[in-house]
Scaffold this motif. Structure first.
Motif, PDB file in Angstrom:
ATOM      1  N   VAL A   1     -20.289 180.377  28.388  1.00  0.00           N
ATOM      2  CA  VAL A   1     -21.338 179.854  27.258  1.00  0.00           C
ATOM      3  C   VAL A   1     -21.736 180.917  26.356  1.00  0.00           C
ATOM      4  N   MET A   2     -22.333 181.781  27.006  1.00  0.00           N
ATOM      5  CA  MET A   2     -22.928 183.008  26.304  1.00  0.00           C
ATOM      6  C   MET A   2     -21.834 183.765  25.424  1.00  0.00           C
ATOM      7  N   ILE A   3     -20.577 184.201  26.026  1.00  0.00           N
ATOM      8  CA  ILE A   3     -19.556 184.429  25.178  1.00  0.00           C
ATOM      9  C   ILE A   3     -19.171 183.738  24.183  1.00  0.00           C
ATOM     10  N   ALA A   4     -18.824 182.512  24.424  1.00  0.00           N
ATOM     11  CA  ALA A   4     -18.493 181.533  23.410  1.00  0.00           C
ATOM     12  C   ALA A   4     -19.232 181.488  22.124  1.00  0.00           C
ATOM     13  N   LEU A   5     -20.510 181.268  22.604  1.00  0.00           N
ATOM     14  CA  LEU A   5     -21.418 181.129  21.510  1.00  0.00           C
ATOM     15  C   LEU A   5     -21.617 182.371  20.470  1.00  0.00           C
ATOM     16  N   PHE A   6     -21.487 183.630  21.376  1.00  0.00           N
ATOM     17  CA  PHE A   6     -21.745 184.938  20.496  1.00  0.00           C
ATOM     18  C   PHE A   6     -20.470 184.991  19.467  1.00  0.00           C
ATOM     19  N   PHE A   7     -19.402 184.529  20.098  1.00  0.00           N
ATOM     20  CA  PHE A   7     -17.984 184.962  19.055  1.00  0.00           C
ATOM     21  C   PHE A   7     -17.721 183.829  17.994  1.00  0.00           C
ATOM     22  N   ALA A   8     -18.196 182.613  18.460  1.00  0.00           N
ATOM     23  CA  ALA A   8     -18.339 181.629  17.291  1.00  0.00           C
ATOM     24  C   ALA A   8     -19.234 181.935  16.088  1.00  0.00           C
ATOM     25  N   TRP A   9     -20.321 182.685  16.498  1.00  0.00           N
ATOM     26  CA  TRP A   9     -21.305 182.960  15.593  1.00  0.00           C
ATOM     27  C   TRP A   9     -20.563 184.512  14.846  1.00  0.00           C
ATOM     28  N   ALA A  10     -20.056 185.344  15.734  1.00  0.00           N
ATOM     29  CA  ALA A  10     -19.706 186.540  14.969  1.00  0.00           C
ATOM     30  C   ALA A  10     -18.296 186.304  13.999  1.00  0.00           C
ATOM     31  N   TRP A  11     -17.645 185.469  14.642  1.00  0.00           N
ATOM     32  CA  TRP A  11     -16.326 185.221  13.487  1.00  0.00           C
ATOM     33  C   TRP A  11     -16.623 184.240  12.210  1.00  0.00           C
ATOM     34  N   ARG A  12     -18.018 183.942  12.298  1.00  0.00           N
ATOM     35  CA  ARG A  12     -18.255 183.453  10.874  1.00  0.00           C
ATOM     36  C   ARG A  12     -18.491 184.245   9.657  1.00  0.00           C
ATOM     37  N   GLY A  13     -18.934 185.531  10.129  1.00  0.00           N
ATOM     38  CA  GLY A  13     -18.986 186.700   9.404  1.00  0.00           C
ATOM     39  C   GLY A  13     -17.740 187.549   8.813  1.00  0.00           C
ATOM     40  N   ARG A  14     -17.951 188.512   8.379  1.00  0.00           N
ATOM     41  CA  ARG A  14     -16.710 189.445   7.814  1.00  0.00           C
ATOM     42  C   ARG A  14     -15.772 189.731   8.591  1.00  0.00           C
ATOM     43  N   LEU A  15     -16.044 190.116   9.929  1.00  0.00           N
ATOM     44  CA  LEU A  15     -15.132 190.777  10.839  1.00  0.00           C
ATOM     45  C   LEU A  15     -14.206 189.632  11.276  1.00  0.00           C
ATOM     46  N   GLY A  16     -12.955 189.815  10.929  1.00  0.00           N
ATOM     47  CA  GLY A  16     -11.824 188.972  11.504  1.00  0.00           C
ATOM     48  C   GLY A  16     -11.154 189.290  12.640  1.00  0.00           C
ATOM     49  N   LEU A  17     -10.390 188.534  13.058  1.00  0.00           N
ATOM     50  CA  LEU A  17      -9.411 188.881  14.229  1.00  0.00           C
ATOM     51  C   LEU A  17      -8.189 189.712  13.699  1.00  0.00           C
ATOM     52  N   ALA A  18      -7.672 189.270  12.425  1.00  0.00           N
ATOM     53  CA  ALA A  18      -6.462 189.979  12.049  1.00  0.00           C
ATOM     54  C   ALA A  18      -6.920 191.218  11.139  1.00  0.00           C
ATOM     55  N   GLY A  19      -6.037 192.323  11.040  1.00  0.00           N
ATOM     56  CA  GLY A  19      -6.484 193.286  10.324  1.00  0.00           C
ATOM     57  C   GLY A  19      -6.421 194.653  10.953  1.00  0.00           C
TER      58      GLY A  19
END
Length: 438
Positions: A414-432
């Motif tokens: 749950v902690m990891i899922a919540l963090f990455f759900a928040w983080a991927w809403r920002g400017r850092l994306g998975l691709a690139g």
């Protein structure tokens, strides 16, 4: 690795060579495969042992960033020498600690953890900064990738040897079969004695390192004041710059869970019916896997953003915890090995990103901010796991450890899922591609 042995490329510089040797001897500790059972066999409960890890983390919390700032102002070499000397003292305490010594034993173990945390804080960042800033500015980033990769590979070799040796020394029953009898109490101290000798070698290596420019001016008092200001500036920069803060928080979340399990791994191996003489061999096999982590980490970081790599590591951590929870005999070794190797992947990714984001004058301080955050996260997870163990003991008795593992997995997921759900809403994306401002 061949360039290290030939002293070519970045290893033409003394600090780069000595850094690799120092980090291997400082980190490849023969008592690691038996860490939890060493303390519990001395007479501590498992809950007290886990609390000792909180003490260790608190020592780093207080000293990590100030030590990095002092390294950037008073000198990195001084901090590395100091860390090595503290390692000698902390090992001497474990060699002399009385078995079943009650309050005295617990007090000595607390002192050991305080000195160990102080030593880690002093070395953290300062040793890397000594090596990094000794490299020529032109092509420094690629040269540092080579140094860091070599350091991780040699650490893997060192851990392989240390783990195998530590487990075999701790359980002398295999020697008894060929007529060599070592008293059990002496055998239990032998892995610590090996690390004590490594600590002495670390002192010699640290004294041979060459100081790099640390932008220090004025009296000692003025430099200490400068260190305090640098601490505040760097901490503010780290936690207000999103591209840095997100990577630090994402890294610490995965690292703290994996490290907490690493400290109780020997108790887990007992739980799944692994004989003690095999603990070190399993640790050696894990070290062998870790040998390949730098190349995997390099390729992943070339393809994905730092947050993308951490996302992969987070998903693998959840899978490993899920497979650990049932505590299957022998099969449980595989997910424990996977969780350990994630430490190298996370460390490579975070370190690479921070080095690219830091200026020379604040590098050791920023690396210490990383260490501070990681160890605070580790201490928090250790405290939470200790509380969980105590609660499970009330309801499950001797099966408390197994029950705690079952509860740990969904909480971490749950902690990891919540963090990455928040983080991927920002400017850092998975691709690139990896870039400090990406």
């Amino acid at each position: 690795m061949s360039s290290l042995l030939r002293r070519t490329g970045p290893f033409a510089h003394r600090n780069a060579r000595l850094y690799v040797l120092f980090t291997v001897l400082y980190n490849a500790r023969a008592y690691y495969p038996v860490l939890a059972v060493f303390f519990t066999d001395l007479g501590l409960t498992l809950e007290r042992f886990v609390l000792l890890n909180l003490v260790w983390a608190l020592a780093i919390f207080v000293l990590e960033v100030p030590s990095g700032a002092l390294a950037d102002t008073l000198g990195r070499k001084k901090l590395v020498v100091f860390a090595s000397m503290l390692m000698v003292v902390e090992m001497a305490i474990l060699l002399l600690a009385p078995k079943d010594g009650g309050t005295l034993l617990f007090a000595l173990c607390i002192l050991n953890r305080l000195l160990s945390g102080t030593s880690e804080a002093a070395a953290s960042g300062a040793d890397e900064a000594l090596a990094y800033d000794s490299l020529p500015e032109e092509g420094r980033e690629s040269a540092w990738d080579e140094v860091m990769g070599a350091a991780m590979r040699w650490r893997a070799v060192g851990l392989l040897l240390a783990m195998a040796l530590g487990g075999l020394l701790y359980d002398p029953s295999w020697l008894a079969k060929i007529g060599i009898v070592i008293p059990l109490d002496i055998a239990h101290r032998l892995p610590v004695a090996v690390v004590f000798c490594q600590a002495l070698a670390c002192v010699v290596i640290a004294l041979r390192m060459e100081e790099t420019p640390h932008h220090a001016i004025g009296t000692a008092a003025a430099r200490c004041a400068s260190a305090f200001r640098l601490t505040l500036r760097t901490a503010k920069m780290a936690f207000t710059t999103r591209s840095i803060a997100v990577i630090i928080f994402g890294g610490l979340l995965i690292d703290s869970v994996a490290r907490n399990f690493a400290t109780v791994n020997s108790e887990y191996l007992r739980l799944i019916s692994i004989p003690e003489w095999a603990f070190g061999l399993i640790g050696a096999a894990t070290g062998m896997l870790s040998f390949f982590v730098p190349e995997i980490a390099r390729k992943l970081n070339a393809r994905f953003s730092p947050l993308g790599v951490l996302g992969i590591a987070g998903a693998l951590a959840v899978v490993a915890l899920g497979l650990l929870a049932p505590a299957w005999p022998w099969f449980g070794v595989l997910p424990s090995m996977l969780l350990m190797t994630l430490l190298g992947l996370v460390g490579f990714t975070v370190s690479r990103h921070l080095h690219a984001s830091a200026t020379s004058s604040q590098r050791a301080t920023l690396l210490s901010v990383r260490g501070l955050a990681f160890n605070l996260g580790y201490g928090s997870v250790s405290l939470g796991f200790s509380i969980l163990l105590a609660r499970m003991k009330e309801t499950h008795g001797d099966d408390a450890f197994r029950a705690a593992l079952l509860w740990q997995m969904p909480a971490v997921a749950v902690m990891i899922a919540l963090f990455f759900a928040w983080a991927w809403r920002g400017r850092l994306g998975l691709a690139g591609r990896n870039h400090p401002d990406h």
